[in-house]
Design an enzyme around this catalytic site. Sequence first.
Site, PDB file in Angstrom:
ATOM      1  CG  HIS A   1      -8.085 -10.027  -6.730  1.00 15.83           C
ATOM      2  ND1 HIS A   1      -8.593 -10.593  -5.576  1.00 15.83           N
ATOM      3  CD2 HIS A   1      -6.744 -10.207  -6.652  1.00 15.83           C
ATOM      4  CE1 HIS A   1      -7.607 -11.098  -4.847  1.00 15.83           C
ATOM      5  NE2 HIS A   1      -6.466 -10.883  -5.492  1.00 15.83           N
TER       6      HIS A   1
ATOM      7  CG  ASN B   1       5.341  -5.077  -8.088  1.00 15.84           C
ATOM      8  OD1 ASN B   1       6.058  -4.604  -8.970  1.00 15.84           O
ATOM      9  ND2 ASN B   1       5.006  -4.394  -6.997  1.00 15.84           N
TER      10      ASN B   1
ATOM     11  CG  HIS C   1       8.578  -7.275  -4.592  1.00 18.30           C
ATOM     12  ND1 HIS C   1       8.022  -7.936  -3.529  1.00 18.30           N
ATOM     13  CD2 HIS C   1       7.531  -6.742  -5.281  1.00 18.30           C
ATOM     14  CE1 HIS C   1       6.698  -7.796  -3.558  1.00 18.30           C
ATOM     15  NE2 HIS C   1       6.378  -7.087  -4.615  1.00 18.30           N
TER      16      HIS C   1
ATOM     17  CB  SER D   1       0.630  -2.035  -5.530  1.00 18.95           C
ATOM     18  OG  SER D   1       1.969  -2.472  -5.585  1.00 18.95           O
TER      19      SER D   1
ATOM     20  NE  ARG E   1       7.966  -3.712  -3.348  1.00 17.61           N
ATOM     21  CZ  ARG E   1       8.722  -3.581  -4.437  1.00 17.61           C
ATOM     22  NH1 ARG E   1      10.043  -3.680  -4.355  1.00 17.61           N
ATOM     23  NH2 ARG E   1       8.170  -3.354  -5.612  1.00 17.61           N
TER      24      ARG E   1
ATOM     25  N   GLY F   1      -0.841 -11.203   0.726  1.00 19.73           N
ATOM     26  CA  GLY F   1       0.403 -11.783   1.220  1.00 19.73           C
ATOM     27  C   GLY F   1       0.238 -13.263   1.511  1.00 19.73           C
TER      28      GLY F   1
ATOM     29  CD  GLU G   1      -4.533 -16.771  -1.655  1.00 21.82           C
ATOM     30  OE1 GLU G   1      -4.308 -15.921  -0.779  1.00 21.82           O
ATOM     31  OE2 GLU G   1      -3.895 -16.815  -2.732  1.00 21.82           O
TER      32      GLU G   1
ATOM     33  CG  ASP H   1      -4.565 -13.343  -7.639  1.00 23.44           C
ATOM     34  OD1 ASP H   1      -4.547 -12.297  -6.976  1.00 23.44           O
ATOM     35  OD2 ASP H   1      -4.316 -14.463  -7.154  1.00 23.44           O
ATOM     36  CG  ASP H   2      -0.683 -12.221  -8.890  1.00 21.07           C
ATOM     37  OD1 ASP H   2      -0.352 -11.104  -8.500  1.00 21.07           O
ATOM     38  OD2 ASP H   2      -1.146 -13.101  -8.130  1.00 21.07           O
TER      39      ASP H   2
HETATM   40  C1  LIG Z   1      -1.467 -15.916  -5.751  1.00 21.42           C
HETATM   41  N1  LIG Z   1      -2.221 -15.503  -4.628  1.00 21.42           N
HETATM   42  C2  LIG Z   1      -1.879 -14.457  -3.790  1.00 21.42           C
HETATM   43  N2  LIG Z   1      -2.195 -14.593  -2.500  1.00 21.42           N
HETATM   44  C3  LIG Z   1      -1.873 -13.634  -1.604  1.00 21.42           C
HETATM   45  N3  LIG Z   1      -1.203 -12.529  -1.923  1.00 21.42           N
HETATM   46  C4  LIG Z   1      -0.850 -12.359  -3.212  1.00 21.42           C
HETATM   47  C5  LIG Z   1      -1.188 -13.295  -4.197  1.00 21.42           C
HETATM   48  N4  LIG Z   1      -0.735 -12.846  -5.376  1.00 21.42           N
HETATM   49  C6  LIG Z   1      -0.131 -11.643  -5.102  1.00 21.42           C
HETATM   50  N5  LIG Z   1      -0.182 -11.370  -3.801  1.00 21.42           N
HETATM   51  C7  LIG Z   1       0.370 -10.195  -3.082  1.00 21.42           C
HETATM   52  O1  LIG Z   1       0.756  -9.223  -4.037  1.00 21.42           O
HETATM   53  C8  LIG Z   1       2.149  -8.934  -3.942  1.00 21.42           C
HETATM   54  C9  LIG Z   1       2.710  -8.603  -5.313  1.00 21.42           C
HETATM   55  O2  LIG Z   1       2.160  -7.391  -5.774  1.00 21.42           O
HETATM   56  P1  LIG Z   1       2.535  -5.953  -5.153  1.00 21.42           P
HETATM   57  O3  LIG Z   1       4.013  -5.939  -4.854  1.00 21.42           O
HETATM   58  O4  LIG Z   1       1.715  -5.757  -3.919  1.00 21.42           O
HETATM   59  O5  LIG Z   1       2.181  -4.997  -6.245  1.00 21.42           O
HETATM   60  C10 LIG Z   1       2.740 -10.202  -3.319  1.00 21.42           C
HETATM   61  O6  LIG Z   1       3.980  -9.949  -2.713  1.00 21.42           O
HETATM   62  C11 LIG Z   1       1.639 -10.595  -2.339  1.00 21.42           C
HETATM   63  O7  LIG Z   1       1.730  -9.823  -1.157  1.00 21.42           O
HETATM   64 ZN   LIG Z   2      -4.709 -11.809  -4.825  1.00 25.09          ZN
END
Ligand SMILES: CNc1ncnc2c1ncn2[C@@H]1O[C@H](COP(=O)(O)O)[C@@H](O)[C@H]1O
Ligand SMILES: [Zn+2]
Length: 348
Positions: free
Chosen positions: A18, A22, A68, A100, A103, A175, A205, A287-288
């Site tokens: 996961h 970005n 972005h 991802s 876009r 999202g 979530e 996640d991120d």
């Molecule tokens: C923190 N919890 C979260 N909950 C929901 N969606 C999330 C997220 N974290 C990220 N994204 C999703 O991933 C996109 C960025 O990566 P990409 O541009 O797609 O690579 C965000 O714009 C969102 O749509």
């Molecule tokens: Zn996520």
Amino acid sequence: MENEADVFYRELPKVELHAHLNGSVSVTTIEKLISRKPHLNIEHGMTAIGKGQRRTLDECSQVFKVIHQLVDTEEDILMVATDVIREFAADGVKYLELRSTPREEKGTGLTKKSYVETVIKAIKQCKSEGLDIDVRFLVAIDRRNGPEVAMETVKLAEEFMLSSDGLVLGLDLSGDPMVGHGKDLLPALQRAKNCGLKLSLHLSEVPSQLEESDLLLNLRPDRIGHGTFLHPEVGGSQGLVDKVVTNNIPLELCLTSNVKGQTVPCYAKHHFKYWYQMGHPCVICTDDKGVFSTDLSQEYQLAASTFGLSREDLWKLSEQAIDCIFAPDTVKQHLKQKWVAIKPQVFK
Ligand SMILES: CNc1ncnc2c1ncn2[C@@H]1O[C@H](COP(=O)(O)O)[C@@H](O)[C@H]1O
Ligand SMILES: [Zn+2]
């Protein structure tokens, strides 16, 4: 200097399932992007949430908007994706499913198709460099964009699933969870399922989404992202838990993301505990990693210190994650052999 514990966590072979592309961009890569686009006047504080800081999920969405802006050409995407893959490889991740949202950017000529092609190019480039990591891609639907865009995205994912030699395996639904309703996306998701795309859905979530979660679970997704509010102790329901358990749907759990995004009050109260104690398949993920300033080794370390897991428990956790990947059985067998071969080095 890395201490002995840090070395263990990095050397522990890991599976990352996961990771939003970005959201995974490191400080180093952000610096390169900022220097490419100085006119945007973007500072680091706008793209990452540091130690001890927290943001609401809504504020996290603003962070993605900034990133972005910085990533809007094929060249940017290629750099971001190759950097992210190299960083996961350096962190001991042996198998990675990146996700991802394609876009289009009118100003730079980026199209959704070239977006996906560029990510695939990055994956192939890293492979040709000989990095010890198997990378696959999930095409993401941003729920904010509604049902028509969702359907278009599914068609795009389907095209790439058929033409990418197994690199594109499935679909992610993500999202801002407060925007839109899952029921409007059911036709697109159902189509994805029917054509053989694997489904990983962000589910529960945020609180009070019992109806939506129930509808999405009826699709029998292949994996669940977060599932923070599924269980009765936090306002979910036994019915939802039963559906997840009966269908044996693995959960992708992201500790730091949930604590910094304030959907979970503290590490000790993370729902990892509920599901792990039940023996349900749980996969620790980032996640991120860029936005939340973490990496997968750190997430395993946090799970261990918070829930008292032994090194053998952590080994099992990372090994069992192999069963939850979307790539075919041959890949699973290959990874399991790799784990066996690496074990003596990790437990030396
Ligand atoms: C923190 N919890 C979260 N909950 C929901 N969606 C999330 C997220 N974290 C990220 N994204 C999703 O991933 C996109 C960025 O990566 P990409 O541009 O797609 O690579 C965000 O714009 C969102 O749509
Ligand atoms: Zn996520």
